[in-house]
Design an enzyme around this catalytic site. Structure first.
Site, PDB file in Angstrom:
ATOM      1  N   TYR A 244     -20.541  42.338 123.562  1.00 33.72           N
ATOM      2  CA  TYR A 244     -19.250  41.799 123.110  1.00 33.72           C
ATOM      3  C   TYR A 244     -18.165  42.864 122.952  1.00 33.72           C
ATOM      4  O   TYR A 244     -17.050  42.550 122.553  1.00 33.72           O
ATOM      5  CB  TYR A 244     -19.459  40.993 121.821  1.00 33.72           C
ATOM      6  CG  TYR A 244     -20.203  39.717 122.121  1.00 33.72           C
ATOM      7  CD1 TYR A 244     -19.539  38.522 122.344  1.00 33.72           C
ATOM      8  CD2 TYR A 244     -21.594  39.727 122.266  1.00 33.72           C
ATOM      9  CE1 TYR A 244     -20.219  37.365 122.683  1.00 33.72           C
ATOM     10  CE2 TYR A 244     -22.284  38.574 122.601  1.00 33.72           C
ATOM     11  CZ  TYR A 244     -21.593  37.397 122.813  1.00 33.72           C
ATOM     12  OH  TYR A 244     -22.271  36.263 123.162  1.00 33.72           O
TER      13      TYR A 244
ATOM     14  N   TYR B 188      -7.680  50.623 111.221  1.00 35.77           N
ATOM     15  CA  TYR B 188      -6.946  50.467 109.965  1.00 35.77           C
ATOM     16  C   TYR B 188      -5.788  51.454 109.833  1.00 35.77           C
ATOM     17  O   TYR B 188      -4.841  51.198 109.095  1.00 35.77           O
ATOM     18  CB  TYR B 188      -7.899  50.605 108.778  1.00 35.77           C
ATOM     19  CG  TYR B 188      -8.825  49.419 108.641  1.00 35.77           C
ATOM     20  CD1 TYR B 188      -8.319  48.141 108.406  1.00 35.77           C
ATOM     21  CD2 TYR B 188     -10.201  49.563 108.744  1.00 35.77           C
ATOM     22  CE1 TYR B 188      -9.159  47.048 108.296  1.00 35.77           C
ATOM     23  CE2 TYR B 188     -11.050  48.474 108.631  1.00 35.77           C
ATOM     24  CZ  TYR B 188     -10.524  47.223 108.403  1.00 35.77           C
ATOM     25  OH  TYR B 188     -11.357  46.135 108.290  1.00 35.77           O
TER      26      TYR B 188
ATOM     27  N   GLU C 261     -13.192  37.332 115.204  1.00 34.77           N
ATOM     28  CA  GLU C 261     -13.652  36.652 116.403  1.00 34.77           C
ATOM     29  C   GLU C 261     -14.599  35.497 116.105  1.00 34.77           C
ATOM     30  O   GLU C 261     -15.417  35.570 115.178  1.00 34.77           O
ATOM     31  CB  GLU C 261     -14.397  37.634 117.318  1.00 34.77           C
ATOM     32  CG  GLU C 261     -13.556  38.758 117.859  1.00 34.77           C
ATOM     33  CD  GLU C 261     -14.326  39.693 118.770  1.00 34.77           C
ATOM     34  OE1 GLU C 261     -13.725  40.663 119.254  1.00 34.77           O
ATOM     35  OE2 GLU C 261     -15.552  39.449 119.001  1.00 34.77           O
TER      36      GLU C 261
ATOM     37  N   HIS D  53     -20.305  46.409 106.003  1.00 31.95           N
ATOM     38  CA  HIS D  53     -20.766  45.744 107.220  1.00 31.95           C
ATOM     39  C   HIS D  53     -22.292  45.595 107.287  1.00 31.95           C
ATOM     40  O   HIS D  53     -22.933  45.954 108.261  1.00 31.95           O
ATOM     41  CB  HIS D  53     -20.272  46.502 108.459  1.00 31.95           C
ATOM     42  CG  HIS D  53     -18.786  46.610 108.544  1.00 31.95           C
ATOM     43  ND1 HIS D  53     -18.144  47.223 109.603  1.00 31.95           N
ATOM     44  CD2 HIS D  53     -17.795  46.224 107.696  1.00 31.95           C
ATOM     45  CE1 HIS D  53     -16.830  47.198 109.405  1.00 31.95           C
ATOM     46  NE2 HIS D  53     -16.611  46.591 108.243  1.00 31.95           N
TER      47      HIS D  53
ATOM     48  N   GLN E 252     -19.610  46.320  99.861  1.00 31.83           N
ATOM     49  CA  GLN E 252     -19.943  45.035 100.468  1.00 31.83           C
ATOM     50  C   GLN E 252     -21.428  44.705 100.372  1.00 31.83           C
ATOM     51  O   GLN E 252     -21.867  43.659 100.851  1.00 31.83           O
ATOM     52  CB  GLN E 252     -19.501  45.037 101.934  1.00 31.83           C
ATOM     53  CG  GLN E 252     -18.001  45.153 102.112  1.00 31.83           C
ATOM     54  CD  GLN E 252     -17.576  45.247 103.569  1.00 31.83           C
ATOM     55  OE1 GLN E 252     -18.362  44.992 104.488  1.00 31.83           O
ATOM     56  NE2 GLN E 252     -16.332  45.629 103.805  1.00 31.83           N
TER      57      GLN E 252
END
Length: 386
Positions: free
Chosen positions: A269, A280, A259, A167, A102
């Site tokens: 949060y 997963y 979200e 991430h 990513q």
């Protein structure tokens, strides 16, 4: 534990014309995610889609005052693009970018004084020691005549670096007062950093324009890293202010549980302690509860949308969509509209697009612009039909 439907894989073929576009509105929570191209009828969409150009895994874009655009590409190139002529210039002077997994050359925004300074802000995945990488925020001066970025300076680095290819987040939002900015750091798929007060991972950060922690950040006096604005977040892939200076943030959940959050100073949060998704491997994560002490999402998606970006819309071109948020989906292959009423967010439209979408921006004329996540990713301009 609430029931969470399994994802359903879809396969199909997409055909896109220069003026293709409205799908019937569907409830986002009932729309299955799709890892490959989805068979959709783009001719029924409520907007005209015009293909403007193609790029190598485009990630983000910024509109220049002269009508040109900056486009970042995952593998590390930044392109100066003129959508009127199709002319592309790959800019010299970009930093070394890690692009496995990513990792990417990520977001790009103009400095508040860009017209005079020609300065831009951008984020990227930076190599560290060994297999470690990190999320970096940099500034540079755009030398359009020379086709280059000059005076490049990394002004903030997420801490700590991690041996993980996931991430990074890296979204940037200039504050409404134009004197500071907000920057997202993902928790690098390591869970615990999101709750670590000394780490910037899994956080929204508030920085001065030079990259130093902004004064008055709400958690500094409690021993947190002085840049932290909020915490307990996972992979924060979109960040946008609305017309009333509220900051909204969208993030990818695990297996389900994506979200939309209203970013409130000092709030926790809940990740990885609470989520509306599961691990997963299907191990459950406790849902939020009224008494858990965490800030709750305004909306969530099960199954996953895989949100990739967020834009606030308040222009006149699509007059019926004023005061809306737009979210793009990767595996969800959708463009989603969220209607806002103060702090209340409502799922309004969910258009299946049949392609992985990486970015949405609002153009100077009020058109919506999309980037497709593909080695020949299309830049698409959305305008009203007729």
């Amino acid at each position: 534990m609430s029931f969470r439907p399994h994802r359903i894989a879809l396969s199909a073929v997409l055909t896109l014309g220069v003026a293709s576009p409205t799908l019937a509105q569907t409830a986002p929570a009932a729309t299955p995610a799709a890892p490959g191209p989805a068979k959709v009828d783009l001719s029924q969409l409520p907007f005209t889609i015009t293909e403007v150009g193609t790029f190598d895994y485009p990630w983000s874009m910024a509109f220049l005052p002269d009508g040109k655009q900056l486009v970042t590409q995952k593998r590390g190139a930044m392109v100066l693009f003129d959508p009127r002529t199709g002319v592309k210039t790959v800019l010299l002077g970009t930093p070394t970018v890690v692009s496995e997994g990513q990792a990417a050359l990520m977001d790009v925004v103009l400095a508040p004084d860009f017209a005079a300074s020609r300065q831009i802000y951008f984020s990227f995945s930076e190599p560290g020691e060994g297999k470690e990488t990190g999320t970096a925020l940099a500034t540079a001066t755009l030398d359009e005549a020379g086709g280059a970025l000059k005076d490049l300076k990394v002004i903030f680095r997420a801490t700590p670096n991690m041996a993980s290819g996931a991430h990074y987040s890296g979204r940037i939002a200039i504050a409404p007062d134009q004197r500071s900015l907000f920057f997202t750091n993902g928790e690098r798929a390591k869970f615990d950093p999101a709750q670590d007060p000394k780490s910037t991972l899994g956080k929204v950060l508030h920085l001065n324009l030079d990259g130093t922690p902004a004064a008055g950040n709400p958690l500094a006096a409690k021993g947190f890293h002085p840049a932290i604005w909020t915490y307990g977040q996972r992979n924060l892939t979109g960040l946008a202010f609305d017309a009333n200076d509220r900051l909204w943030q969208v993030e990818m959940g695990p297996l389900g549980g994506d979200e939309l959050n209203l970013v409130k100073a000092g709030a926790n949060y809940g990740w990885p302690i609470r989520s509306y998704g599961d691990h997963y491997d299907k191990r459950p994560i406790p849902d939020h509860s009224a008494d858990d002490g965490f800030e709750k999402p305004k909306l969530y998606w099960n199954p996953s949308l895989a949100p990739s970006s967020l834009a606030y819309y308040n222009a006149d071109l699509f007059a019926g969509w004023k005061n809306s948020l737009f979210i793009t989906g990767l595996s969800g292959q959708a463009l989603v509209r969220i209607s806002l009423d103060g702090e209340t967010a409502t799922k309004a439209d969910h258009w299946r697009m049949g392609m992985r979408l990486r970015n949405v921006r609002v153009g100077p004329d009020g058109a919506l612009w999309l980037l497709e996540d593909s080695p020949k990713g299309r830049m698409l301009k959305l305008t009203p039909k007729g």
